[in-house]
Every structure is written in structure tokens, then in C-alpha cells.
Motif scaffolding. Structure first.
Motif, PDB file in Angstrom:
ATOM      1  N   LEU A  80     -67.437 -20.350  20.267  1.00  0.00           N
ATOM      2  CA  LEU A  80     -67.434 -19.314  21.300  1.00  0.00           C
ATOM      3  C   LEU A  80     -67.508 -19.889  22.713  1.00  0.00           C
ATOM      4  CD1 LEU A  80     -67.199 -16.342  20.449  1.00  0.00           C
ATOM      5  CD2 LEU A  80     -68.170 -17.746  18.634  1.00  0.00           C
ATOM      6  N   SER A  81     -67.430 -21.209  22.826  1.00  0.00           N
ATOM      7  CA  SER A  81     -67.455 -21.836  24.146  1.00  0.00           C
ATOM      8  C   SER A  81     -66.289 -21.340  24.988  1.00  0.00           C
ATOM      9  CB  SER A  81     -67.379 -23.359  24.000  1.00  0.00           C
ATOM     10  OG  SER A  81     -67.350 -23.985  25.265  1.00  0.00           O
ATOM     11  N   GLY A  82     -66.580 -20.957  26.219  1.00  0.00           N
ATOM     12  CA  GLY A  82     -65.556 -20.439  27.096  1.00  0.00           C
ATOM     13  C   GLY A  82     -65.249 -18.970  26.891  1.00  0.00           C
ATOM     14  N   ILE A  83     -65.952 -18.323  25.955  1.00  0.00           N
ATOM     15  CA  ILE A  83     -65.770 -16.889  25.712  1.00  0.00           C
ATOM     16  C   ILE A  83     -67.071 -16.142  26.002  1.00  0.00           C
ATOM     17  CG2 ILE A  83     -65.169 -15.119  24.020  1.00  0.00           C
ATOM     18  CD1 ILE A  83     -63.616 -17.268  22.482  1.00  0.00           C
ATOM     19  N   LEU A  84     -68.163 -16.591  25.364  1.00  0.00           N
ATOM     20  CA  LEU A  84     -69.477 -15.990  25.563  1.00  0.00           C
ATOM     21  C   LEU A  84     -70.369 -16.925  26.358  1.00  0.00           C
ATOM     22  CD1 LEU A  84     -70.294 -14.579  22.001  1.00  0.00           C
ATOM     23  CD2 LEU A  84     -69.689 -13.247  24.025  1.00  0.00           C
ATOM     24  N   LEU A  85     -71.174 -16.375  27.256  1.00  0.00           N
ATOM     25  CA  LEU A  85     -72.189 -17.167  27.942  1.00  0.00           C
ATOM     26  C   LEU A  85     -73.219 -17.614  26.915  1.00  0.00           C
ATOM     27  CD1 LEU A  85     -73.140 -17.963  30.893  1.00  0.00           C
ATOM     28  CD2 LEU A  85     -74.695 -16.009  30.699  1.00  0.00           C
ATOM     29  N   PRO A  86     -73.506 -18.926  26.817  1.00  0.00           N
ATOM     30  CA  PRO A  86     -74.458 -19.386  25.801  1.00  0.00           C
ATOM     31  C   PRO A  86     -75.901 -19.226  26.272  1.00  0.00           C
ATOM     32  CG  PRO A  86     -73.575 -21.256  26.988  1.00  0.00           C
ATOM     33  CD  PRO A  86     -72.866 -20.045  27.533  1.00  0.00           C
ATOM     34  N   PRO A  87     -76.840 -18.995  25.343  1.00  0.00           N
ATOM     35  CA  PRO A  87     -78.246 -18.845  25.736  1.00  0.00           C
ATOM     36  C   PRO A  87     -78.879 -20.168  26.109  1.00  0.00           C
ATOM     37  CG  PRO A  87     -78.026 -18.764  23.352  1.00  0.00           C
ATOM     38  CD  PRO A  87     -76.628 -18.820  23.909  1.00  0.00           C
ATOM     39  N   LEU A  88     -80.007 -20.087  26.814  1.00  0.00           N
ATOM     40  CA  LEU A  88     -80.828 -21.237  27.137  1.00  0.00           C
ATOM     41  C   LEU A  88     -82.032 -21.292  26.194  1.00  0.00           C
ATOM     42  CD1 LEU A  88     -80.973 -20.830  31.029  1.00  0.00           C
ATOM     43  CD2 LEU A  88     -79.607 -22.513  29.764  1.00  0.00           C
ATOM     44  N   PRO A  89     -82.589 -22.490  25.980  1.00  0.00           N
ATOM     45  CA  PRO A  89     -83.835 -22.560  25.205  1.00  0.00           C
ATOM     46  C   PRO A  89     -84.930 -21.772  25.912  1.00  0.00           C
ATOM     47  CG  PRO A  89     -82.875 -24.753  25.511  1.00  0.00           C
ATOM     48  CD  PRO A  89     -82.122 -23.823  26.416  1.00  0.00           C
ATOM     49  N   VAL A  90     -85.809 -21.134  25.138  1.00  0.00           N
ATOM     50  CA  VAL A  90     -86.896 -20.352  25.717  1.00  0.00           C
ATOM     51  C   VAL A  90     -88.234 -20.878  25.228  1.00  0.00           C
ATOM     52  CG1 VAL A  90     -85.566 -18.234  26.031  1.00  0.00           C
ATOM     53  CG2 VAL A  90     -86.727 -18.633  23.880  1.00  0.00           C
ATOM     54  N   SER A  91     -89.259 -20.657  26.058  1.00  0.00           N
ATOM     55  CA  SER A  91     -90.610 -21.099  25.718  1.00  0.00           C
ATOM     56  C   SER A  91     -91.339 -20.082  24.867  1.00  0.00           C
ATOM     57  CB  SER A  91     -91.398 -21.348  27.007  1.00  0.00           C
ATOM     58  OG  SER A  91     -91.388 -20.191  27.830  1.00  0.00           O
ATOM     59  N   ALA A  92     -90.846 -18.860  24.824  1.00  0.00           N
ATOM     60  CA  ALA A  92     -91.456 -17.809  24.017  1.00  0.00           C
ATOM     61  C   ALA A  92     -90.362 -16.912  23.479  1.00  0.00           C
ATOM     62  CB  ALA A  92     -92.445 -16.990  24.856  1.00  0.00           C
ATOM     63  N   ALA A  93     -90.404 -16.635  22.164  1.00  0.00           N
ATOM     64  CA  ALA A  93     -89.374 -15.805  21.554  1.00  0.00           C
ATOM     65  C   ALA A  93     -89.721 -14.327  21.616  1.00  0.00           C
ATOM     66  CB  ALA A  93     -89.168 -16.219  20.106  1.00  0.00           C
ATOM     67  N   GLU A  94     -90.926 -14.000  22.097  1.00  0.00           N
ATOM     68  CA  GLU A  94     -91.355 -12.607  22.130  1.00  0.00           C
ATOM     69  C   GLU A  94     -92.311 -12.402  23.293  1.00  0.00           C
ATOM     70  OE1 GLU A  94     -94.167 -10.251  19.211  1.00  0.00           O
ATOM     71  OE2 GLU A  94     -92.182 -10.484  18.301  1.00  0.00           O
ATOM     72  N   VAL A  95     -92.169 -11.276  23.971  1.00  0.00           N
ATOM     73  CA  VAL A  95     -93.078 -10.883  25.041  1.00  0.00           C
ATOM     74  C   VAL A  95     -93.434  -9.417  24.830  1.00  0.00           C
ATOM     75  CG1 VAL A  95     -93.282 -10.404  27.507  1.00  0.00           C
ATOM     76  CG2 VAL A  95     -92.308 -12.573  26.754  1.00  0.00           C
ATOM     77  N   ARG A  96     -94.724  -9.163  24.696  1.00  0.00           N
ATOM     78  CA  ARG A  96     -95.216  -7.790  24.514  1.00  0.00           C
ATOM     79  C   ARG A  96     -94.493  -7.061  23.390  1.00  0.00           C
ATOM     80  NH1 ARG A  96     -98.796  -6.286  28.376  1.00  0.00           N
ATOM     81  NH2 ARG A  96     -99.160  -7.985  29.857  1.00  0.00           N
ATOM     82  N   GLY A  97     -94.309  -7.795  22.292  1.00  0.00           N
ATOM     83  CA  GLY A  97     -93.701  -7.209  21.109  1.00  0.00           C
ATOM     84  C   GLY A  97     -92.203  -7.061  21.153  1.00  0.00           C
ATOM     85  N   ARG A  98     -91.554  -7.561  22.200  1.00  0.00           N
ATOM     86  CA  ARG A  98     -90.103  -7.439  22.332  1.00  0.00           C
ATOM     87  C   ARG A  98     -89.456  -8.820  22.305  1.00  0.00           C
ATOM     88  NH1 ARG A  98     -89.414  -3.475  27.476  1.00  0.00           N
ATOM     89  NH2 ARG A  98     -87.207  -3.929  27.059  1.00  0.00           N
ATOM     90  N   PRO A  99     -88.332  -8.985  21.591  1.00  0.00           N
ATOM     91  CA  PRO A  99     -87.641 -10.274  21.600  1.00  0.00           C
ATOM     92  C   PRO A  99     -87.213 -10.638  23.018  1.00  0.00           C
ATOM     93  CG  PRO A  99     -86.695  -8.793  19.962  1.00  0.00           C
ATOM     94  CD  PRO A  99     -87.633  -7.978  20.790  1.00  0.00           C
ATOM     95  N   VAL A 100     -87.314 -11.921  23.346  1.00  0.00           N
ATOM     96  CA  VAL A 100     -86.963 -12.396  24.686  1.00  0.00           C
ATOM     97  C   VAL A 100     -85.978 -13.546  24.571  1.00  0.00           C
ATOM     98  CG1 VAL A 100     -87.837 -13.589  26.735  1.00  0.00           C
ATOM     99  CG2 VAL A 100     -89.073 -11.640  25.817  1.00  0.00           C
ATOM    100  N   THR A 101     -84.969 -13.530  25.431  1.00  0.00           N
ATOM    101  CA  THR A 101     -83.997 -14.608  25.505  1.00  0.00           C
ATOM    102  C   THR A 101     -83.840 -15.036  26.959  1.00  0.00           C
ATOM    103  OG1 THR A 101     -82.222 -12.956  25.613  1.00  0.00           O
ATOM    104  CG2 THR A 101     -82.699 -13.923  23.462  1.00  0.00           C
ATOM    105  N   ALA A 102     -83.310 -16.247  27.145  1.00  0.00           N
ATOM    106  CA  ALA A 102     -83.032 -16.754  28.491  1.00  0.00           C
ATOM    107  C   ALA A 102     -81.573 -17.182  28.555  1.00  0.00           C
ATOM    108  CB  ALA A 102     -83.942 -17.932  28.825  1.00  0.00           C
TER     109      ALA A 102
END
Length: 326
Positions: A80-102
Motif C-alpha cells: 500500500l506504499s504510495g496509496i495509504l498514509l502509513p501509521p507511526l509507532p505509538v507509545s500507547a495503544a489505548e487512551v481512556r478505553g479508546r484505541p489510539v493511533t499515530a
């Protein structure tokens, strides 16, 4: 929806650590001296906060964990390179019960300059996305959530209470086949292509910011589905008179030129686009009615146009509507 300060601060911390993965914030970071984080979006389906070159997103409560992980893995996949923006590594996968991405920060489409809107680029990215063989990607891939979002929009309108415009919207909804209403029947056509699921111009950014190529963002609805759904919003706008014919022709022409499989390479595209376009018309109208009810205001001209389109859909002669179930 008003974002809680605590959620914003925690998301800002996630974005800051994603922007500076090798240690403390570097000198000269334009965001580190800000008094308040930049909230880019605050909706029921996601809150997005920016810090410098990174953004953090808190996804909707109740997000399916397995599907969410698969969608992130697809966004990060080299295919998917060049089609979708790729995610960054995150320090926490969840915040206040909600999934979190960077994610890297990208420059969005400028809403004040419609002549510069990247319709051809969006179409080309969709064609490339639809051409990716699902078997080459992490799985199992979840279904594309387009029909489910349309159903949620109708449910939101119903929950908002009585409104004179609700009747034609519900009548148009009833004329759709079960698969387009996210009802538990085998879809027709089958779920065979990788789809974005919620394509509009707000789902594109330039990365690197300002100078880079356009990329698709937001994989919350990504999955297997009918690729025609990804063309349905501009098709619906064109049918409702909200998108100029020449813009629609440019979009469709670019998709076809890039080998997109959602429509035939030439000839009439509407046999493939008709049902998804009607479903997106209903979704847009339902959200408009719900919002106008919540804000105690009349429908504006654009909202009236999509409601009027629902009226036309609802009054199609049965012999001209092969998908009619009534």
C-alpha cells in the motif's frame, strides 16, 4: 461533541512522542512551545490532535479490536506504499478505553480552493487501491463498512425525532437492496476488492506536508467490498446536481485511465454505480436531517438538494428499479 481536556492532553502526548521517537523534543520544534494542542477533528467516530509533524487519533468507542489491528497492518504494508498514509509507532495503544493511533501530519485539501481539488488524484489512488490483491495482505480482512455507516446514519436520523424531511429519506432507504442497507444477506456483488469505505476529499493529504504526493488517510472503514461504493459519493453529488459534470467526468476518466475495476473501461457506468450512489444519497440526507434537528434549524440549500434526490429515488417506477424489494 466537545472533547475533554484530559483526552486532548493524552493524545497530544502520544503525538509528541510519535513526532520525537528518538528522545526529547528537538530544538526548534514548531509545536513544542504551543500553549494548547491543535485539535484537528472532534467527532463521535474519532478525535484527532496534532503535535508538529505527527497526529494522534482516538478512534470510536466500541471499535472492533481485531478488525482495527488488521486495518492498521494493511496501512503499514509495503503493497500500500504510495496509496495509504502509513501509521507511526505509538507509545500507547489505548487512551481512556479508546484505541489510539499515530500518523504523520499531511496537508489536507484546501476547502477554500475548489478549483484545486485533487479529483483526478483521488480517482487514481482509488483505482490503485482496488487493484491490490487481497490475498497479498494481512488478514482476515474485515468487510468494508460503507453500508454499515449508511445504516448508522439512518438510525441517527430516526433517533433525532420527527422531521418533515425524514419521510422521503426513509422511503428511499426502503428501495435499496438488503446488502446496501447492511442487512445480513450475502452481498451482491460479492466482497472481492480492497475498498476505502468512506471516500471524500477530506480523506486525502499531501505527505510530506505541502510538497508530497496525495495519499489516502483514515482506514477505519477499510475492508473487502464492492469497489463501486468508493465512487458513490461523487457519483451521488453529480446526480444531485452538487458536482459539476466536468468534474465528475474528470474523476471518472482518471479512475478508468488508471484501470479501476469498479466500472467498465468505457460505456455507461451507472449500472454499477446506481445502488451505491443511492445509498450515499440517503446517508448524506439522513445525516443532514439529524443535524438540522439537533441544531434547531432549517435545512440549507445543499441539504435540501440531497433530500430532494431521495424523493426522486423513492418515486422511481418499480419497472425501472431492478433492486426494488417492495
Amino acid at each position: 461533541m466537545e472533547t475533554g481536556k484530559a483526552l486532548v492532553q493524552e493524545l497530544a502526548g502520544v503525538a509528541r512522542r510519535a513526532a520525537h521517537p528518538r528522545g526529547p523534543a528537538r530544538a526548534g520544534c514548531p509545536a513544542c512551545g504551543r500553549v494548547a494542542p491543535a485539535v484537528l477533528a472532534d467527532r463521535a467516530d474519532g478525535t484527532v490532535v496534532r503535535h508538529g509533524h505527527a497526529v494522534a487519533k482516538a478512534h470510536a468507542p466500541g471499535t472492533d479490536d481485531a478488525a482495527h489491528r488488521t486495518r492498521l497492518a494493511v496501512a503499514a504494508h509495503p503493497r500500500l506504499s504510495g496509496i495509504l498514509l502509513p501509521p507511526l509507532p505509538v507509545s500507547a495503544a489505548e487512551v481512556r478505553g479508546r484505541p489510539v493511533t499515530a500518523w504523520p501530519y499531511g496537508t489536507p485539501v484546501d476547502p477554500t480552493d475548489p478549483d484545486a481539488a485533487p479529483w483526478e488524484e483521488a480517482a487514481t489512488l482509488l483505482a490503485r487501491l482496488h487493484a491490490v490483491p487481497p490475498a497479498e495482505l494481512p488478514g482476515p480482512l474485515p468487510p468494508m463498512r460503507g453500508p454499515a455507516k449508511a445504516a448508522l446514519a439512518v438510525a441517527r436520523m430516526r433517533a433525532a425525532g420527527p422531521h418533515p424531511a425524514a419521510a422521503p429519506v426513509l422511503a428511499a432507504w426502503a428501495r435499496l437492496p438488503p446488502w446496501a442497507r447492511a442487512e445480513p444477506e450475502p452481498p451482491d456483488p460479492p466482497l472481492t476488492a480492497l475498498c476505502h469505505g468512506d471516500l471524500h476529499l477530506g480523506q486525502l493529504v499531501r505527505h510530506p506536508a505541502a510538497t508530497g504526493p496525495w495519499l489516502l488517510i483514515d482506514v477505519d472503514d477499510l475492508g473487502l467490498g464492492d469497489p463501486a461504493w468508493d465512487l458513490a459519493r461523487p457519483a451521488a453529488w453529480y446526480a444531485a446536481g452538487l458536482l459539476a459534470p466536468d468534474v465528475w467526468a474528470r474523476f471518472l476518466g482518471a479512475y478508468r485511465a488508471a484501470g479501476g475495476p469498479a466500472v467498465p473501461p468505457d460505456g455507461d457506468p451507472w449500472p454499477r454505480l446506481d445502488v451505491p450512489a443511492r445509498a450515499l444519497t440517503v446517508q448524506t440526507a439522513a445525516l443532514a436531517v439529524a443535524k438540522s434537528r439537533a441544531e434547531h434549524r432549517d435545512l440549507d440549500d445543499v441539504e435540501l438538494a440531497v433530500v430532494e434526490a431521495c424523493t426522486r429515488i423513492a418515486t422511481l417506477l418499480p419497472e425501472l428499479d431492478p433492486d426494488c424489494t417492495s
